[in-house]
Enzyme design. Structure first.
Site, PDB file in Angstrom:
ATOM      1  N   ASP A   1      39.597  76.076  39.484  1.00  0.00           N
ATOM      2  CA  ASP A   1      40.328  74.835  39.712  1.00  0.00           C
ATOM      3  C   ASP A   1      40.582  74.752  41.225  1.00  0.00           C
ATOM      4  O   ASP A   1      41.366  75.514  41.769  1.00  0.00           O
ATOM      5  CB  ASP A   1      41.654  74.883  38.932  1.00  0.00           C
ATOM      6  CG  ASP A   1      42.515  73.641  39.147  1.00  0.00           C
ATOM      7  OD1 ASP A   1      42.140  72.773  39.953  1.00  0.00           O
ATOM      8  OD2 ASP A   1      43.575  73.556  38.495  1.00  0.00           O
TER       9      ASP A   1
ATOM     10  N   TRP B   1      49.668  75.834  37.224  1.00  0.00           N
ATOM     11  CA  TRP B   1      48.409  75.215  36.797  1.00  0.00           C
ATOM     12  C   TRP B   1      47.519  76.217  36.078  1.00  0.00           C
ATOM     13  O   TRP B   1      46.854  75.867  35.100  1.00  0.00           O
ATOM     14  CB  TRP B   1      47.683  74.574  37.971  1.00  0.00           C
ATOM     15  CG  TRP B   1      48.448  73.421  38.561  1.00  0.00           C
ATOM     16  CD1 TRP B   1      48.953  73.321  39.819  1.00  0.00           C
ATOM     17  CD2 TRP B   1      48.838  72.201  37.891  1.00  0.00           C
ATOM     18  NE1 TRP B   1      49.619  72.128  39.982  1.00  0.00           N
ATOM     19  CE2 TRP B   1      49.565  71.427  38.826  1.00  0.00           C
ATOM     20  CE3 TRP B   1      48.637  71.701  36.599  1.00  0.00           C
ATOM     21  CZ2 TRP B   1      50.084  70.171  38.500  1.00  0.00           C
ATOM     22  CZ3 TRP B   1      49.166  70.449  36.281  1.00  0.00           C
ATOM     23  CH2 TRP B   1      49.878  69.700  37.222  1.00  0.00           C
TER      24      TRP B   1
ATOM     25  N   LYS C   1      44.140  64.816  45.630  1.00  0.00           N
ATOM     26  CA  LYS C   1      44.752  65.562  46.730  1.00  0.00           C
ATOM     27  C   LYS C   1      43.908  65.468  48.004  1.00  0.00           C
ATOM     28  O   LYS C   1      44.378  64.993  49.013  1.00  0.00           O
ATOM     29  CB  LYS C   1      44.977  67.022  46.346  1.00  0.00           C
ATOM     30  CG  LYS C   1      46.250  67.215  45.540  1.00  0.00           C
ATOM     31  CD  LYS C   1      46.033  67.555  44.118  1.00  0.00           C
ATOM     32  CE  LYS C   1      47.337  67.564  43.333  1.00  0.00           C
ATOM     33  NZ  LYS C   1      47.166  68.145  42.003  1.00  0.00           N
TER      34      LYS C   1
HETATM   35  C1  LIG Z   1      47.442  68.515  40.771  1.00  0.00           C
HETATM   36  C2  LIG Z   1      46.800  69.691  40.158  1.00  0.00           C
HETATM   37  C3  LIG Z   1      46.383  69.689  38.807  1.00  0.00           C
HETATM   38  C4  LIG Z   1      46.638  68.532  37.879  1.00  0.00           C
HETATM   39  O1  LIG Z   1      45.752  67.523  38.122  1.00  0.00           O
HETATM   40  P1  LIG Z   1      45.654  66.221  37.193  1.00  0.00           P
HETATM   41  O2  LIG Z   1      44.492  65.522  37.807  1.00  0.00           O
HETATM   42  O3  LIG Z   1      46.946  65.506  37.297  1.00  0.00           O
HETATM   43  O4  LIG Z   1      45.374  66.673  35.805  1.00  0.00           O
HETATM   44  C5  LIG Z   1      45.734  70.803  38.333  1.00  0.00           C
HETATM   45  N1  LIG Z   1      45.503  71.872  39.112  1.00  0.00           N
HETATM   46  C6  LIG Z   1      45.894  71.911  40.405  1.00  0.00           C
HETATM   47  C7  LIG Z   1      45.615  73.118  41.229  1.00  0.00           C
HETATM   48  C8  LIG Z   1      46.554  70.826  40.960  1.00  0.00           C
HETATM   49  O5  LIG Z   1      46.946  70.859  42.245  1.00  0.00           O
END
Ligand SMILES: *Cc1c(COP(=O)(O)O)cnc(C)c1O
Length: 376
Positions: free
Chosen positions: A188, A118, A212
């Site tokens: 993030d 990511w 999540k």
């Molecule tokens: C799942 C995830 C993403 C991607 O998220 P989307 O909402 O599908 O764009 C980005 N960063 C992390 C750390 C993730 O766990």
């Protein structure tokens, strides 16, 4: 394998039959009480005679839902007043682009700490839109740990430093955060927001796709220090400018109303559980159960992450051979476990133990892992 897999869970007086043990990485488990409440209110929300989905986003009923979700998030995360809470769409992945668009101006550079796939994707978007620099990386050790804080290189020309606080795919997590005086820290937190208390004022901006730990897919939460929105970045499309969401209470256009409503229910549930300190404690116990099996297995189960960087949200491991890994996954599926396969990029196994995954579900997996080892 029949009845043994059916897990009766009682939440606040609601008995729910769960046919499966859900370890999905995202979208992931939601609290059973939240689903029950959403179901009970689906046809008639708050005596409006309508579902939340049918309310005007400009009306008082929806406005209450919207503002309450913001308010609950502020309370739970202890977000200071000089930070804005925004609701967007496009997932965490759109934030990879919005960050450089909004903050990479005046020949400055975006500094990215690489700790997994990511963060690589975030870097790639920064590369498309401006200059970037990798302040630290654990790529050469297959992302098995988080770099030490004192290894991160930050320069005067860096507009920000971007980190990924929990690496969903590799199963590593930052357990403390750096503090830089020259550049704001942007994070993030898609896979560990709301899992523990966070020192918000160490960050300039935090973002998270909801699917999540926060709610359903379709909502992205952004927490941003207001002074960062005063920059003069020009020529940004209206919908990609943070300022637009701030100036319009995230209602410049139609927000994802149902997702924000469910987010509000999840936040209320987190508050009812006692808040983030209580939730953090439980998350630690849940992950620890599984790490203890790994550590006590004499190398039968091998954790991907180094102990110092282990994630309390995603427990990643492999078995001695690919055949055994596949056998483990097949038998786990037959026993009612869902989502234990590792990410397609890294293989192996992964158990995601987000907030809504009950302790009993983790205990069931622990017992299954012990039994599988014994019979192998
Ligand atoms: C799942 C995830 C993403 C991607 O998220 P989307 O909402 O599908 O764009 C980005 N960063 C992390 C750390 C993730 O766990």
């Amino acid at each position: 394998m029949g009845k043994g897999n059916i897990c009766f869970q009682v939440y606040g007086g609601v008995e729910v039959v769960k046919q499966v043990y859900n370890f999905n990485a995202g979208p992931a488990a939601l609290p059973a009480t939240v689903l029950a409440q959403a179901q009970a209110e689906l046809l008639d929300f708050n005596q409006t005679g309508m579902s939340v989905m049918e309310l005007s986003h400009r009306g008082l009923d929806y406005e209450g839902v919207h503002n309450e979700a913001q308010h609950l998030l502020r309370e739970l995360l202890a977000i200071p007043d000089d930070y804005a809470v925004l609701f967007l769409q496009g997932g965490a992945s759109l934030q990879f682009s919005m960050i450089p668009m909004n903050f990479l101006t005046n020949a400055q550079c975006g500094n990215y700490v690489l700790t997994g796939v990511w963060s690589e994707k975030a870097l790639a978007e920064g590369d498309l839109l401006g200059d970037t620099f990798v302040g630290a990386s654990s790529k050469e050790i297959n992302y098995t740990k988080i770099p030490n804080l004192n290894e991160i290189v930050v320069r005067d020309q860096d507009a920000y430093v971007h980190i990924t606080t929990n690496n969903t795919i590799y199963g590593t997590q930052w357990h403390q955060y750096p503090n830089f005086t020259t550049a704001p820290l942007l994070a993030d937190m898609s896979s560990d927001i709301l899992s523990k208390p966070i020192p918000i004022n160490q960050f300039g901006l935090i973002y998270a796709g909801a699917q999540k730990n926060l709610g359903p897919s379709g909502v992205t939460v952004v927490i941003v220090k207001q002074e960062l929105l005063n920059n003069r970045a020009t020529a940004i499309p209206t919908m990609l400018k943070y300022r637009t969401y701030f100036d319009n209470n995230s209602m410049y256009n139609t927000p994802p109303t149902f997702g924000i409503y469910v987010l509000g229910l999840v936040l209320k549930d987190a508050q009812a559980k006692g808040g983030l300190a209580v939730i953090a404690k439980e998350n630690k116990i849940k992950a620890q159960l599984l790490y203890e099996v790994i550590d006590g297995s004499n190398g039968f189960y091998q954790g991907h992450a180094k102990s110092c960087s282990r994630s309390l949200m995603n427990v990643t491991f492999t078995l001695p051979t690919e055949t055994l890994t596949q056998d483990f996954l097949a038998k786990a599926t037959a026993a009612g476990f869902v989502g234990l396969n590792g990410h397609r990029l890294v293989g192996g196994c992964r158990a995601s133990t987000y907030n809504a995954v009950p302790l009993a579900t983790c205990e069931a997996l622990r017992d299954f892992m012990l039994a599988f080892h014994k019979q192998s």
